[in-house]
Design a protein around this motif. Sequence first.
Motif, PDB file in Angstrom:
ATOM      1  N   ARG A 214       6.842   3.837  -2.515  1.00  0.00           N
ATOM      2  CA  ARG A 214       8.048   3.487  -3.274  1.00  0.00           C
ATOM      3  C   ARG A 214       8.403   4.678  -4.146  1.00  0.00           C
ATOM      4  O   ARG A 214       7.557   5.165  -4.888  1.00  0.00           O
ATOM      5  CB  ARG A 214       7.818   2.238  -4.144  1.00  0.00           C
ATOM      6  N   ASP A 292       1.059  -3.517   0.812  1.00  0.00           N
ATOM      7  CA  ASP A 292       2.373  -3.778   0.238  1.00  0.00           C
ATOM      8  C   ASP A 292       2.281  -4.524  -1.089  1.00  0.00           C
ATOM      9  O   ASP A 292       3.024  -4.253  -2.034  1.00  0.00           O
ATOM     10  CB  ASP A 292       3.166  -4.621   1.241  1.00  0.00           C
ATOM     11  N   SER A 296       3.757  -3.509  -4.778  1.00  0.00           N
ATOM     12  CA  SER A 296       4.663  -4.340  -5.585  1.00  0.00           C
ATOM     13  C   SER A 296       4.130  -4.512  -7.003  1.00  0.00           C
ATOM     14  O   SER A 296       4.900  -4.523  -7.974  1.00  0.00           O
ATOM     15  CB  SER A 296       4.835  -5.724  -4.955  1.00  0.00           C
ATOM     16  N   ASP A 299       4.897  -1.388  -8.871  1.00  0.00           N
ATOM     17  CA  ASP A 299       6.333  -1.425  -9.164  1.00  0.00           C
ATOM     18  C   ASP A 299       6.591  -2.282 -10.413  1.00  0.00           C
ATOM     19  O   ASP A 299       7.270  -1.865 -11.359  1.00  0.00           O
ATOM     20  CB  ASP A 299       7.027  -2.001  -7.916  1.00  0.00           C
ATOM     21  N   GLU A 321      15.032   2.250  -7.846  1.00  0.00           N
ATOM     22  CA  GLU A 321      14.172   2.522  -6.702  1.00  0.00           C
ATOM     23  C   GLU A 321      15.061   3.125  -5.621  1.00  0.00           C
ATOM     24  O   GLU A 321      15.993   2.476  -5.155  1.00  0.00           O
ATOM     25  CB  GLU A 321      13.523   1.242  -6.181  1.00  0.00           C
ATOM     26  N   TYR A 324      12.022   2.892  -0.224  1.00  0.00           N
ATOM     27  CA  TYR A 324      10.848   2.063   0.046  1.00  0.00           C
ATOM     28  C   TYR A 324      10.474   2.272   1.501  1.00  0.00           C
ATOM     29  O   TYR A 324      11.280   2.066   2.404  1.00  0.00           O
ATOM     30  CB  TYR A 324      11.172   0.590  -0.231  1.00  0.00           C
TER      31      TYR A 324
END
Length: 411
Positions: A214, A292, A296, A299, A321, A324
């Motif tokens: 990301r 993943d 997250s 993030d 962002e 991704y």
Amino acid sequence: MRNMTVKGDRLWDSLMEMAKIGATEKGGNCRLALTDLDREGRDLFANWCREAGCTLKVDKMGNIFARRAGKNDSLPPVMTGSHLDTQPTGGKYDGVFGVLAGLEVLRTLNDVGMETEHPVEVVVWTNEEGSRFAPAMVASGVFAGAFDLDYGLSRADVDGKTMGEELKRIGYAGDEEVGGREIKAFFEAHIEQGPILEHEEKTIGVVLGAQGQRWFEITVTGQEAHAGPTPMPTRKDALVAASKIVTEVNRIGLDHPPFACATVGMIQSHPNSRNTIPGEVFLTVDFRHPKDETLSQMDAALRAFCEKLAADGGFELKLEEIWYSPPVEFDKDCVSAVRSGAKAAGFSHMDIISGAGHDACYVSRVAPTGMIFVPCENGISHNEAEEATPEDLAAGCNVLLHAIIERAGIA
Ligand code: GLV
Ligand code: MN
Ligand code: MN
């Protein structure tokens, strides 16, 4: 076929010849995407391919495809390749090895006069690095349908020059449609760019997939003021706020061991004057993790920190962002073809997950895909000191040869 091998010295000589274009004083390369030097590198590759009897096509994203015809030329091609653009302080092998290993495979097929059932294509993907134009892997992304063409062509560098303009300027805005055609299999050879193979004393990395990424862009706005008369407690110093983000990004990386990676690689302070308190700072964040879910969480942690920082300090903070790229798993059969190539040639090998992003990640959305890693010295890459041995590079190229012949079929 078992005894057929590539010419390691020819591969090495080609790598060293390419490395003269954009050579840096410290022995590395600076060949940023779509600069005059990138054009020179492309021209050299294209000439070598013509000499090897290939036909060349360039698509609207500037991706170059050099094709060696198959016996049944209407069959979908087996494709291999990587990128020729580099980081500003890049090395001689990142990307270039994958392109020139592909060329060496074609030269080897020519040497022995082997005809393959399927055509074989060597591709140069435009702007893999994402350094001059973000995001990374953008042209293979358009090829795979992850981005549309307009998005790809409108990516701009810090001076506002777009990929579309720069492709035209260097003469590589081709007219082929981007993607939308069947590919039998795609293989990318690459240096590992990390320390695992060297540490485990293995020659070949059989790449199972790649971690997710990301990318963010953050702009912190405070208030410019005079560095002398403005008392410390009343300042809104955007660079001080940005430095807290840098530290937090690093903490988030450390918070998810052993795989998380978190980097602030670019920072621009405005007005960048030594006696003005910085009023605005732009910075980039690169998060990576094979899972993943963890990506997250990273993030969410960044967003929460930035919100609080802005509220507590009275800053305006824009967090976007911009990219991704989910974790990728490569095709089981392509992975096996790489493994059996390493076994057949008697190279030590191990399974590995890629820490870096690669064009193969996007291509894997539209074609069965596999990757081959070889070690690089001390695991160092994105550095002018990047090194790999001629023996390891030849080994990786031999595995590539095997995998391509297995998929393309001997006529
Ligand atoms: C490409 O070089 C990447 O950032 O992984
Ligand atoms: Mn690369
Ligand atoms: Mn790179």
